[in-house]
Enzyme design. Structure first.
Site, short mmCIF file in Angstrom:
data_model
loop_
_atom_site.label_atom_id
_atom_site.label_comp_id
_atom_site.label_asym_id
_atom_site.label_seq_id
_atom_site.Cartn_x
_atom_site.Cartn_y
_atom_site.Cartn_z
N ASP A 130 0.85 -1.14 0.16
CA ASP A 130 -0.15 0.12 -0.01
C ASP A 130 0.75 1.32 -0.12
O ASP A 130 0.53 2.05 -0.94
CB ASP A 130 -0.81 0.06 1.05
CG ASP A 130 -1.83 -1.12 1.25
OD1 ASP A 130 -1.75 -1.79 0.24
OD2 ASP A 130 -2.61 -1.07 2.03
N LYS A 131 1.72 1.63 0.88
CA LYS A 131 2.52 2.78 1.17
C LYS A 131 3.67 2.97 0.28
O LYS A 131 3.92 4.03 0.00
CB LYS A 131 2.86 2.97 2.48
CG LYS A 131 1.74 2.77 3.65
CD LYS A 131 0.46 3.68 3.33
CE LYS A 131 -0.66 3.31 4.18
NZ LYS A 131 -1.23 2.05 4.06
N SER A 477 -8.52 -0.09 6.37
CA SER A 477 -7.88 -0.94 4.99
C SER A 477 -8.86 -0.61 3.79
O SER A 477 -10.02 -0.53 4.00
CB SER A 477 -7.71 -2.03 5.54
OG SER A 477 -7.73 -2.98 4.26
#
Length: 563
Positions: A130-131, A477
């Site tokens: 994700d990041k 999330s």
């Protein structure tokens, strides 16, 4: 006669490798295999987050090798570098989740530092979890050197009892086990098969949301993102990206030429039409800030309101990223947005073609059901909305995909920290109609703005997903679904009204009016906020890197960027 001059493809590396005074620098590089011919070519960084702590980035090193092959074939000299990654899914529900959003800044910082210090002429970034995705694009924006981002791709779905499953089903199975719906043996059987290889989570969770957004933004080449991580074509795509970055360099195209306001609007529309993660709001705000493009929270609301929800993707829908790829991928989504008149078709992309030209080349698989026709939307508006009100004067984000509710009123059940809320869920203290409030989880208060998937999934797993709402100054999330409100700003430790809430206060979430309110007067809120002190955490130790972030970080309403 034209007065235009060709772009110097060695516009930065000359200062590092040319001239008698740079003999020592060249000597170092000769010793590790670079020839004089190599150093006379443009130097192109290849940055990735390969790591052995997760499946999401596990293929990055293999992809980097193919990117480097493409760079060499197109006349450049690649130099590979590695940065960090934190798995959201693995750290979810623990203190380690605090590091996730912090890692976005460190990824951007580390790539920026290496590329700047070593005077790369161009840069390819490879991302997975994700990041790492916004982190790499933030680095490209800061450096503003010719470059592009390649997404490592999604994992294939697992199979359990004859059905396809993703990691989402495992999180929800924890709640099902706690409520006696499945056995411990079934839980273990599911966990063994739900994540069957390399690649990022399969639904339209944060990774696939951001990959789609950045393809719509034009900083990732069209048609590359949804190629699955373990599909053989991914290696071809990686080599092509290496060749493409040399074309980007020769054209002198910089990220500032691509990451413009119309392109950011396209990225927002992609998040909205796909029912994507609310984290898309946070990360696009951050990228816009790094690029110096004005972008306000309310602009997300305006775009989502005019964008139909067309993608039937998990967590709110049926399908996963590999099935979107088979249906036509992101270009098909862009084609739908263009058909609706929502896509800013003149926005440039790293391919040298406009996003409209890329959309026009989309190919749709006959009979596909992943991306709906404009005449048959899942919903007439996008998958999220921006709310304000006396609980969130600076704004917050509510997820609207995957359920029909647009309004909920009920008594607050207030928890300081995720662990307290999770404990209450697991012993069945949350009742139908409640509004679960989790505070003290914002960018500064968490610190680190943890995701609440463990709690939200447990609520859904217990069968309360359609009866309970949740609000938090933390994050969700991309796998979260239900009537959930995140990024409440200001956060509790920075004087936000969420600090005023107490058990049994009447809360109303109303997406139609764009409001999140508590039935208290302004005076009552102010009095309670002034008296609020965040309780100490059971895990008092906070890493130094996270403490630094807490001191520097701005509001979630501005992207939670460490200033």
């Amino acid at each position: 006669m034209s007065t235009a001059t060709a772009f110097d493809v060695r516009h930065r590396s000359r200062a590092l490798t040319e001239g008698p005074e740079r003999a020592a620098a060249r000597s170092y590089l000769h010793g590790i295999g670079y020839s004089a011919e190599d150093l006379a070519k443009p130097i192109v960084g290849v940055a990735h987050s390969w790591i052995e702590t997760m499946p999401c980035n596990f293929n990055n090193r293999v992809l980097a090798a193919k990117v480097k092959e493409g760079i060499r074939a197109a006349g450049g000299t690649p130099m590979e570098l590695n940065t960090i990654a934190i798995s959201d899914g693995i750290t979810m529900g623990t203190a380690g989740m605090r590091a996730s959003l912090v890692s976005r800044e460190i990824i951007a910082d580390s790539i920026e530092l290496v590329a700047s210090a070593h005077a790369f002429d161009a840069l390819v970034t490879i991302s997975g979890c994700d990041k790492t995705i916004p982190g790499t694009v933030m680095a490209l924006a800061r450096l503003n050197i010719p470059g592009l981002m390649l997404y490592g791709g999604s994992i294939k779905p697992g199979h359990f009892k004859g059905a396809e499953v993703t990691i989402q089903q495992v999180f929800e199975a924890v709640g099902e086990f706690a409520s006696g719906k499945i056995t411990e043996e079934e839980l273990h059987e599911l966990e063994e098969v739900a994540s069957p290889g390399a690649g990022a989570c399969g639904g339209q969770f944060t990774a696939n949301t951001m990959a789609m957004a950045f393809e719509a933004l034009g900083i990732s080449p069209a048609g590359t993102s949804m190629v699955p991580a373990e599909d053989g074509r991914k290696l071809e795509v990686a080599k092509q990206c290496g060749e493409l970055v040399m074309d980007v360099l020769r054209r002198g195209q910089r990220p500032s030429d691509v990451i413009c306001k119309p392109a950011l609007e396209n990225a927002i529309a992609a998040v909205a039409t796909s029912g994507g993660s609310t984290n898309g709001v946070l990360h696009l705000l951050a990228v816009a800030r790094e690029m110096g493009v004005p972008l306000a929270l309310d602009e997300f609301e305006a775009i989502s309101e005019r964008t139909p929800l067309l993608c039937d993707l998990q967590p709110g829908g049926q399908y996963v990223a590999t099935e979107l790829y088979e249906a036509g991928g992101v270009p098909l989504v862009l084609a739908r947005l263009a058909e609706a008149g929502i896509l800013n078709t003149d926005a440039p992309t790293v391919t040298g073609r406009t996003i409209g030209e890329e959309a026009a080349q989309a190919s749709e698989t006959d009979g596909q059901q992943v991306v709906r026709a404009l005449s048959d939307p899942i919903k007439p508006t996008g998958g999220f909305a921006i709310l304000r009100g006396n609980v969130a004067p600076d704004g917050c984000v509510v997820k609207l995909s995957g359920h029909e509710r647009r309004k909920h009123s009920g008594p607050a059940r207030v928890f300081d920290g995720e662990e307290a809320a999770m404990a209450a869920v697991l012993v069945h203290q949350i009742k139908s109609g409640d509004v679960v409030v989790i505070r003290g989880e914002g960018p500064a208060g968490g610190p680190g703005m943890r995701e609440m998937l463990a709690v939200t999934a447990a609520i859904v797993g217990e069968g309360l997903g359609e009866q309970v709402a949740l609000i938090t100054d933390g994050r969700f999330s991309g796998a979260t679904h239900g009537f959930m409100v995140a990024h409440v700003a200001p956060e509790a430790v920075r004087g936000g009204p969420i600090a005023a809430l107490r058990d049994d206060d009447e809360l109303t979430i109303d997406a139609d009016s764009g409001r999140l309110d508590v039935a208290l007067s302004d005076e009552q809120i102010a009095e309670r906020v002034s008296a609020y002190e965040q309780p100490p955490r059971a895990d008092e130790h906070v890493d130094v890197a996270i403490r630094k972030y807490a001191k520097l970080v701005g509001s979630a309403s501005e992207g939670a960027v460490a200033l």
